[in-house]
Design an enzyme around this catalytic site. Structure first.
Site, PDB file in Angstrom:
ATOM      1  N   GLU A 436       0.841  -1.199   0.000  1.00 25.28           N
ATOM      2  CA  GLU A 436       0.000   0.000   0.000  1.00 25.28           C
ATOM      3  C   GLU A 436       0.879   1.253   0.000  1.00 25.28           C
ATOM      4  O   GLU A 436       1.649   1.483   0.934  1.00 25.28           O
ATOM      5  CB  GLU A 436      -0.882  -0.036   1.259  1.00 25.28           C
ATOM      6  CG  GLU A 436      -1.674   1.223   1.509  1.00 25.28           C
ATOM      7  CD  GLU A 436      -2.328   1.217   2.897  1.00 25.28           C
ATOM      8  OE1 GLU A 436      -2.305   0.176   3.565  1.00 25.28           O
ATOM      9  OE2 GLU A 436      -2.842   2.256   3.298  1.00 25.28           O
ATOM     10  N   ASP A 514      -4.047  -0.648  10.133  1.00 24.41           N
ATOM     11  CA  ASP A 514      -5.135   0.220  10.607  1.00 24.41           C
ATOM     12  C   ASP A 514      -6.385  -0.040   9.771  1.00 24.41           C
ATOM     13  O   ASP A 514      -6.434  -0.965   8.954  1.00 24.41           O
ATOM     14  CB  ASP A 514      -4.710   1.694  10.545  1.00 24.41           C
ATOM     15  CG  ASP A 514      -4.315   2.126   9.122  1.00 24.41           C
ATOM     16  OD1 ASP A 514      -4.584   1.356   8.165  1.00 24.41           O
ATOM     17  OD2 ASP A 514      -3.754   3.224   8.968  1.00 24.41           O
TER      18      ASP A 514
END
Length: 661
Positions: A436, A514
């Protein structure tokens, strides 16, 4: 997740009274598979044997006797110190009762100088209480301090309260006898595998030279006794199926009081053999506990051996041009017995089949490498023979990968520019990380092992592809790049797919720890489940688990300052508890929370997420639901017209979610 599809009529009864709290040993009886192996009762008997072995390891027992009784019960006797049977100062109950009836009661949590055990495998403190929970009857006799205590349990509860009497003349001075009747309801087979039990007891004797271990079978009236003085060398020499090409290499290394990195007494003993043919013998132990699934101590042995042999080959200029040596080339024909001692071992799961302690890799490698280097330089002819074996394995591997390369043909799609590829073409070893963000991608590129790890950074969130037609998938750049990089075209569950063009054996989703990272994980899992289902079926898709916290613990005594990583709140609490036991209060530990992978430098990313020996990598499988039910659930979660169903789902299960804001 199966409860999502249950009729609405059941939801009315879901209230405060529906929440059930399991007490005592109830969790073990409800879910025995979480605590032990349920194919047969060997592991619950092994827990008792391990306790006796821990007494011998601590230097207090010289004999361990196991008896298989005619009524199906098993007894384990040792001549150790005997389990204490006085009242516990805080609990107000006999200690011997607490040990067998409380899940987290034991003498192995306190590892300090005043602790009962410096080295033991019984870390979790749930061992014999699990044995008790899964037994119809369990009798314990403990002799210590001139007294004999006896207590009897039935299905985990006290059946006959503790009785203490003075020892009679002629009775053994101290020790423990535990007799257990396994409850057949909890096991697929109630028969103990005799060959496995024999192997376990024999290996205990090997690892504890000077301790007598015996097995008596009342039905056959046979008794086998093992007492080894030659240790690991004799054991491996007797077990090897073929003649070794070089003499056995035996060694050991233990940290002393001056060691900065490890506790006094930590280290390993090992014996290595290299054969040209036949099966290999590979056995490893941590504090006498067998670790059939290996772990970081085995990784340390592999690393130490590889570095020593590689250094010898380079020093003597033995490597032919164009041949690249890998750890598996050196280790392909290696047989070994490894016995490590680790002060506070972290195992994967309660049955302790795999060691997860990260420091064990450095510990074992640090002792093995210099010892083997010395041995190779003192026996150059043996070193050259070993080098020849490793080089031949490397050449065979490279030839095999070249054959696969030729089958691919010339019509290969142009690889995406942002893909940082790996050098190897070995499908079984290659890994692709879908990372990511560009910043994390940059750290991953620097931290990875470029030999077999490739990095593909993804910009922004991937498209929700659940309802996208297959022929429109390539309109999205991210999806296009993923498909081209892995080398397999999108397909359906019933399509015939040729996986020979697959470029990576492991495709790993690596996102932040997260909510946003979880969202990206879900979108990528949706893509693979919907449009690349065969990759999931074949076990090629994984999810990497980066840590959420870093804890910096200051120097304590001779131990230098150290950093630890924690996946979640639970692991964070465990790290802080361990630091507190070592004399560092919570307030002196510096806790930092990673906002994302981009905050990690290359070294941190390698240590926590990329290194095969220390990372957490979860394989993606279907789980408890079959393909059809999983598809129905995914439609509910990811379908555009399913907003009402999702709202109902959130109303039903919203109270079970921890929101990370």
């Amino acid at each position: 997740m199966a409860s999502v599809n249950e009729p609405k009529t059941q939801t009315a009864a879901y209230g405060e009274a529906s929440i059930r709290v399991l007490k005592g040993l109830e969790p073990v009886k409800q879910r025995p598979g979480m605590y032990t192996r349920t194919d047969n009762p060997l592991h619950i008997v092994q827990e008792v044997i391990d306790n006796a072995a821990d007494e011998a390891l601590a230097g207090f027992a010289k004999k361990i006797a196991v008896t298989l009784h005619a009524d199906g019960s098993v007894s384990v006797e040792d001549d150790g110190r005997g389990i204490p049977f006085g009242l516990h100062p805080e609990e107000g109950a006999p200690v011997i009762e607490l040990v067998f009836t409380r899940l987290h009661a034991g003498g192995k949590f306190d590892k300090g100088k005043g602790g009962a055990y410096a080295f033991s495998g019984g870390l979790h403190g749930v061992g014999v209480s699990v044995t008790n929970a899964l037994a119809t009857r369990l009798e314990v006799t403990s002799r210590r301090g001139g007294e004999v205590a006896r207590i009897v349990f039935a299905s985990g509860d006290v059946a006959e309260p503790l009785v203490v009497r003075p020892a009679e003349a002629g009775e053994k001075r101290s020790g423990t006898i535990v007799r257990v009747w396994p409850d057949a309801r909890y096991f697929e087979s109630s028969v103990l595998p005799l060959a496995e039990l024999t192997h376990l007891l024999r290996s205990k004797a090997v690892l504890m030279p000077g301790v007598t271990v015996s097995l008596t079978n009342e039905k056959t009236r046979d008794t086998q006794t093992w007492l080894y003085k030659g240790g690991l060398r004799d054991y491996l020499a007797q077990t090897l199926p073929a003649e070794p090409v070089v003499p056995l290499f035996e060694g050991e290394g233990w940290a002393d009081a001056q060691s900065d990195s490890f506790a006094e007494g930590e280290g390993a003993a090992w014996c290595l053999a290299f054969t040209e043919e036949g099966p290999t013998v590979r056995e490893s132990y941590v504090n006498l506990i067998p670790t059939p699934a290996g772990g970081t101590h085995e990784a340390g042995l592999r690393e130490g051996v590889f570095q020593a042999v590689k250094g010898f080959i380079e020093l003597h200029g033995l490597l032919p041009k164009g041949v690249k040596l890998l750890p598996e080339d050196v280790f392909a024909r290696a047989s070994y017995v490894l016995s490590a001692k680790v002060l506070d071992p972290q195992f994967q799961g309660q049955i302790k089949e795999r060691l997860n302690s990260r420091d064990a890799l450095r510990l074992v490698a640090g002792f093995v490498r210099p010892a083997l280097e010395l041995w190779l330089h003192a026996h150059v002819e043996h070193g050259k023979r070993l080098a020849e074996l490793a080089i031949r394995a490397a050449q065979t591997r490279q030839r095999a990968s070249q054959k696969v390369e030729k089958k691919k043909g010339s019509g290969v799609a142009v690889l995406p520019g942002k893909l940082t590829d790996c050098e190897s073409r070995d499908l079984a070893r290659n890994e692709l990380f879908l990372v990511e963000g560009d910043s994390a991608g940059g750290s991953a590129k620097m931290g990875r092992d470029k030999e077999f790890q490739a990095i593909l950074p993804l910009r922004g969130k991937v498209l929700n592809t659940w309802e996208v037609e297959r022929d429109r998938l390539f309109a999205n750049n991210e999806v296009h790049d993923i498909a081209v990089a892995i080398g397999v075209d999108p397909h359906g569950p019933d399509d015939t797919v040729d996986l020979s063009s697959l470029r990576y054996g492991k495709i790993c989703i690596l996102s932040d720890a997260d909510v946003d990272g979880a969202h990206i994980q879900v979108l990528l899992l949706t893509l693979f489940f919907r449009h690349f289902p065969r990759l999931i079926e074949a076990g090629h898709v994984f999810v990497a688990r980066p840590p959420l916290y870093r804890v910096d613990v200051p120097a304590r005594g001779k131990k230098p300052a150290a950093k630890f990583y924690a996946l979640d709140e639970g692991e964070l609490a465990a790290v802080l508890d361990k630091a507190a036991k070592e004399g560092v209060p919570r307030e002196k530990c510096s806790i930092s929370r990673f906002k994302g992978l981009g905050e990690m430098n290359a070294e941190q990313l390698w240590e926590t997420t990329l290194n095969p020996d220390t990372r957490r990598l979860m394989p993606v499988t279907l789980g408890s639901l079959d393909a059809a039910r999983t598809t129905a659930l995914m439609t509910q979660l990811m379908g555009k017209g399913e907003a009402a169903a999702r709202r109902e789902l959130m109303e039903l299960h919203g109270d079970a979610v921890d929101v990370d804001v």
